[in-house]
Design a protein around this motif. Structure first.
Motif, PDB file in Angstrom:
ATOM      1  N   ARG A   1       0.879  -1.285  -0.105  1.00 49.46           N
ATOM      2  CA  ARG A   1      -0.019  -0.075   0.021  1.00 49.46           C
ATOM      3  C   ARG A   1       0.800   1.282  -0.086  1.00 49.46           C
ATOM      4  O   ARG A   1       0.480   2.190  -0.692  1.00 49.46           O
ATOM      5  CB  ARG A   1      -0.914  -0.039   1.047  1.00 49.46           C
ATOM      6  CG  ARG A   1      -1.716   1.225   1.311  1.00 49.46           C
ATOM      7  CD  ARG A   1      -2.572   1.046   2.646  1.00 49.46           C
ATOM      8  NE  ARG A   1      -3.508   2.100   2.902  1.00 49.46           N
ATOM      9  CZ  ARG A   1      -4.790   2.470   2.770  1.00 49.46           C
ATOM     10  NH1 ARG A   1      -5.227   1.424   2.309  1.00 49.46           N
ATOM     11  NH2 ARG A   1      -5.325   3.590   2.884  1.00 49.46           N
TER      12      ARG A   1
ATOM     13  N   ILE B   1       1.173   4.146  -2.790  1.00 47.76           N
ATOM     14  CA  ILE B   1       0.871   5.750  -2.213  1.00 47.76           C
ATOM     15  C   ILE B   1       2.236   6.510  -2.984  1.00 47.76           C
ATOM     16  O   ILE B   1       2.057   7.561  -3.688  1.00 47.76           O
ATOM     17  CB  ILE B   1       0.542   5.687  -1.075  1.00 47.76           C
ATOM     18  CG1 ILE B   1      -0.954   5.010  -0.734  1.00 47.76           C
ATOM     19  CG2 ILE B   1       0.447   7.194  -0.591  1.00 47.76           C
ATOM     20  CD1 ILE B   1      -1.122   5.280   0.704  1.00 47.76           C
TER      21      ILE B   1
ATOM     22  N   GLU C   1       2.186   6.626  -6.739  1.00 42.65           N
ATOM     23  CA  GLU C   1       1.060   7.506  -7.450  1.00 42.65           C
ATOM     24  C   GLU C   1       1.448   9.027  -7.417  1.00 42.65           C
ATOM     25  O   GLU C   1       1.063   9.654  -8.598  1.00 42.65           O
ATOM     26  CB  GLU C   1      -0.400   7.616  -6.368  1.00 42.65           C
ATOM     27  CG  GLU C   1      -0.990   6.569  -6.404  1.00 42.65           C
ATOM     28  CD  GLU C   1      -1.890   6.532  -5.226  1.00 42.65           C
ATOM     29  OE1 GLU C   1      -2.157   7.508  -4.252  1.00 42.65           O
ATOM     30  OE2 GLU C   1      -3.119   5.620  -5.137  1.00 42.65           O
ATOM     31  N   ARG C   2       2.184   9.300  -6.683  1.00 49.66           N
ATOM     32  CA  ARG C   2       2.877  10.766  -6.620  1.00 49.66           C
ATOM     33  C   ARG C   2       3.660  11.208  -8.043  1.00 49.66           C
ATOM     34  O   ARG C   2       3.455  11.860  -8.640  1.00 49.66           O
ATOM     35  CB  ARG C   2       3.736  11.200  -5.285  1.00 49.66           C
ATOM     36  CG  ARG C   2       3.966  12.671  -5.626  1.00 49.66           C
ATOM     37  CD  ARG C   2       4.416  12.993  -4.184  1.00 49.66           C
ATOM     38  NE  ARG C   2       5.662  12.447  -3.695  1.00 49.66           N
ATOM     39  CZ  ARG C   2       6.838  12.652  -4.313  1.00 49.66           C
ATOM     40  NH1 ARG C   2       7.002  13.269  -5.247  1.00 49.66           N
ATOM     41  NH2 ARG C   2       7.871  11.752  -3.692  1.00 49.66           N
TER      42      ARG C   2
ATOM     43  N   ARG D   1      -7.313  14.530  -7.221  1.00 52.61           N
ATOM     44  CA  ARG D   1      -6.226  13.139  -7.187  1.00 52.61           C
ATOM     45  C   ARG D   1      -5.560  13.181  -5.848  1.00 52.61           C
ATOM     46  O   ARG D   1      -5.161  12.540  -5.032  1.00 52.61           O
ATOM     47  CB  ARG D   1      -5.540  13.152  -8.219  1.00 52.61           C
ATOM     48  CG  ARG D   1      -4.328  12.047  -8.671  1.00 52.61           C
ATOM     49  CD  ARG D   1      -3.577  12.115  -9.610  1.00 52.61           C
ATOM     50  NE  ARG D   1      -2.504  11.266  -9.673  1.00 52.61           N
ATOM     51  CZ  ARG D   1      -2.147  10.091 -10.467  1.00 52.61           C
ATOM     52  NH1 ARG D   1      -3.373   9.566 -10.852  1.00 52.61           N
ATOM     53  NH2 ARG D   1      -1.243   9.418 -10.150  1.00 52.61           N
TER      54      ARG D   1
ATOM     55  N   ILE E   1      -4.855  11.049  -2.657  1.00 54.43           N
ATOM     56  CA  ILE E   1      -3.576  10.658  -2.067  1.00 54.43           C
ATOM     57  C   ILE E   1      -3.324  11.146  -0.741  1.00 54.43           C
ATOM     58  O   ILE E   1      -2.918  10.170   0.118  1.00 54.43           O
ATOM     59  CB  ILE E   1      -2.595  10.981  -3.070  1.00 54.43           C
ATOM     60  CG1 ILE E   1      -2.723  10.318  -4.615  1.00 54.43           C
ATOM     61  CG2 ILE E   1      -1.103  10.659  -2.437  1.00 54.43           C
ATOM     62  CD1 ILE E   1      -1.725  10.778  -5.370  1.00 54.43           C
TER      63      ILE E   1
ATOM     64  N   GLU F   1      -5.559   8.848   1.468  1.00 53.68           N
ATOM     65  CA  GLU F   1      -5.124   7.383   1.863  1.00 53.68           C
ATOM     66  C   GLU F   1      -4.146   7.252   2.816  1.00 53.68           C
ATOM     67  O   GLU F   1      -4.282   6.257   3.733  1.00 53.68           O
ATOM     68  CB  GLU F   1      -4.339   7.056   0.448  1.00 53.68           C
ATOM     69  CG  GLU F   1      -5.045   6.758  -0.661  1.00 53.68           C
ATOM     70  CD  GLU F   1      -4.311   6.579  -1.824  1.00 53.68           C
ATOM     71  OE1 GLU F   1      -3.123   6.975  -1.833  1.00 53.68           O
ATOM     72  OE2 GLU F   1      -4.922   6.047  -2.880  1.00 53.68           O
TER      73      GLU F   1
END
Lengths: 358, 358
Positions: free
Chosen positions: A13, A17, A20-21, B13, B17, B20
């Motif tokens: 996870r 994360i 994603e950035r 988005r 993030i 999360e």
């Protein structure tokens, strides 16, 4: 850029994360329908060794990595011809076998506790003589968070303890009168570049990591980096790894290593310029590594079994809350929080306040 | 904790993030099938005013917020009886209407550029006289990133420019000989607590924000906070907002405000103890606000139209890359990167290097 992860727990996870950035899309494979990485990444829900699922993971990924070291060899064999896997199968093989691991560290000139292998009943006597007591009996395979370990107070207990462990291959390891436990998180890029985070000083509760505190400038930083360098270069390692040590009177004894991101490096999300998660992704994708320089002193407290009240954590000055989206269960890691301060003493006070909430 | 977001672009988005990490699950509603927030959050793909979709968003959310100010009133009316919406409809209404916005700032005692409303052809002459030239004709509604704006060099051009703008309600605004453009990102909690980020100094290219630099200790910080405080208290505001100003010889003229997280606050992800995204979530969820204290000087560069080579950005010391997962298109914001340094001059040099890659 697309990364596949074997495993869908909190490490996957946090990798997702971090990805994603920077524009990395993550797919995880995990048999648990509620795998918490599935809340933030694509999730292939299937058995670890399901050929179709492994093929789907390979097809969805530029590179595949993992969040745990006990990956079934059959899974790696299925993936290998289809997609790049980093770190290598060799790193997995060694780290998943306490005997191979200890032998490798010895061969690389690193000190470990005294140990001996036990594969058959007749090994018990010689092992007990070689290692002495008290000692710890550990299964060679599948151990983590204190699982698969038994304390041996006296040599006479060894034979029955080994039977209680299922008579599986074990090692007997001398108990070490350590001053503290420390770990180093290191990363090696595809081009061989090396970077190291400041040492983490770790305390455990019930065999599970409880608090990890970054120690920029620790006098044992250089010897820990030397151990990590020898290991990573020997293995041709690509990615993040963690090595756990005992500090015995200012000298490091290697305990074990994990070929992956590690709980004792979670503070790097806020406590270093680039987190262990981003650096692992950068490494396995062949990108330049990011700076591992500390942003201050950081301390992380694990939340195990139940989460504290979120508002209480958020009220602590500078506390950064991480919740993994997992259902509470005794002994389960559900989240953590990190505090930061330029002053180590104040950081310690904040960590104590945080631990009071855990 | 579950947050719904109207809109599925990069702001949604980055909210998702940020959520999360602290255990907030996000659902966005956006008619675009490839809305980039949909890669990291649940995505309801439907028209803004689709009643069934709005009901589904309400059912999936403890609170609903938005990433843009031109939310159709019908959507808000559908949501209002079903779920808490923050910030309020009143904040949206004012910010989506340049005339109401300017009138409110004036009523609160804040300076703005001279302006006049144009609703019918006969308004043109008096507006031109009141405002002078050069001036900017702006549509009252639906403008952003320089869209819906026309420069008026001479009073005689006004009538035809207004027809070219579709004869919709407009305001004529005096051009201001500003020294620089700055913005403040402010947040107000459900309990009325206020927090402010350091001023951001902004430069634009082709009407789109290009570089935003944090200015801890700026002499105009206090007057900007005073403007934000009056606005947020007047509106009973809950959440993050941004106010853009012109700095005219050391005095602030309000340009406009946005009732949402804002591009000029993206540097707060690394350049402040708590990002604007996390603080917006904390506020709308009724949680304690996080510290907005700067972690140094930060500079952000937008990537518009095309992304730079990721490896080149990552190679810059301390650069933090953000890629939104959007397909390239001229004029489209695709990502950004942030550099940090304790020294403003070195931070500026890094920003210049970064801008060279953009």
């Amino acid at each position: 850029m697309r990364v596949g992860v074997l495993g869908g727990g909190q490490l996957a996870r946090m990798l997702a994360i971090a990805g994603e950035r920077i524009g990395v899309a993550t797919t995880c494979l995990d048999p648990a329908p509620d795998a918490c990485a599935g809340q933030v990444a694509k999730h292939i829900c299937a058995a670890w060794d399901d050929p179709g699922a492994l093929d789907a993971l390979a097809a969805a990924s530029d590179v595949v990595t993992f969040e745990f070291e006990n990956v079934p060899p059959a899974s790696l064999e299925r993936l290998a011809p289809r997609v790049t896997v980093r770190p290598s199968a060799e790193a997995l093989r060694v780290s998943a076998d306490r005997l191979a691991e200890k032998n490798l560290f010895r061969a690389l000139g690193s000190r470990t506790a005294e140990f001996a292998a036990i594969a058959q009943p007749s090994d018990a006597d010689s092992a007990a003589r070689a290692v002495g007591a008290p000692a710890i009996l550990k299964t060679r395979h599948s151990g983590y968070d204190g699982k698969g370990q038994r304390r041996i107070g006296d040599a006479g207990e060894l034979a029955s303890a080994w039977r209680a462990a299922g008579s599986v291959p074990c090692i007997l390891e001398a108990m070490v009168p350590f001053r503290r436990e420390v770990s180093i998180i290191a990363v090696r890029g595809l081009d061989g570049a090396l970077a190291f985070y400041p040492l983490s000083e770790n305390t455990h509760r019930d065999g599970i990591l409880h608090i990890a505190v970054s120690r920029p400038g620790d006098p044992l930083q250089a010897p820990a980096e030397a151990v990590a360098t020898r290991l990573m270069e020997k293995l041709g390692y690509v990615g993040v790894l963690a090595i756990e040590f005992f500090d015995v009177d200012g000298e490091l004894l290697v305990n074990e290593f994990a070929p992956r991101v590690h709980n004792s490096g979670h503070w790097s999300i806020e406590g270093a310029e680039t987190s262990q998660f981003e650096n692992h992704l950068r490494a396995v994708l062949g990108m330049p590594l990011g700076s591992t320089a500390p942003t201050g002193c950081a301390a992380m407290v694990n939340f195990v079994g139940q989460m504290p009240d979120a508002a209480e954590v958020l009220r602590l000055p500078g506390a950064r809350l991480h919740a993994y989206g997992k259902a509470p269960r005794p002994g389960r890691k559900l989240g953590h929080a990190t505090v930061l301060d330029s002053d180590p003493a104040r950081c310690g006070q904040l960590a104590a306040q945080l631990a009071g909430l855990a």
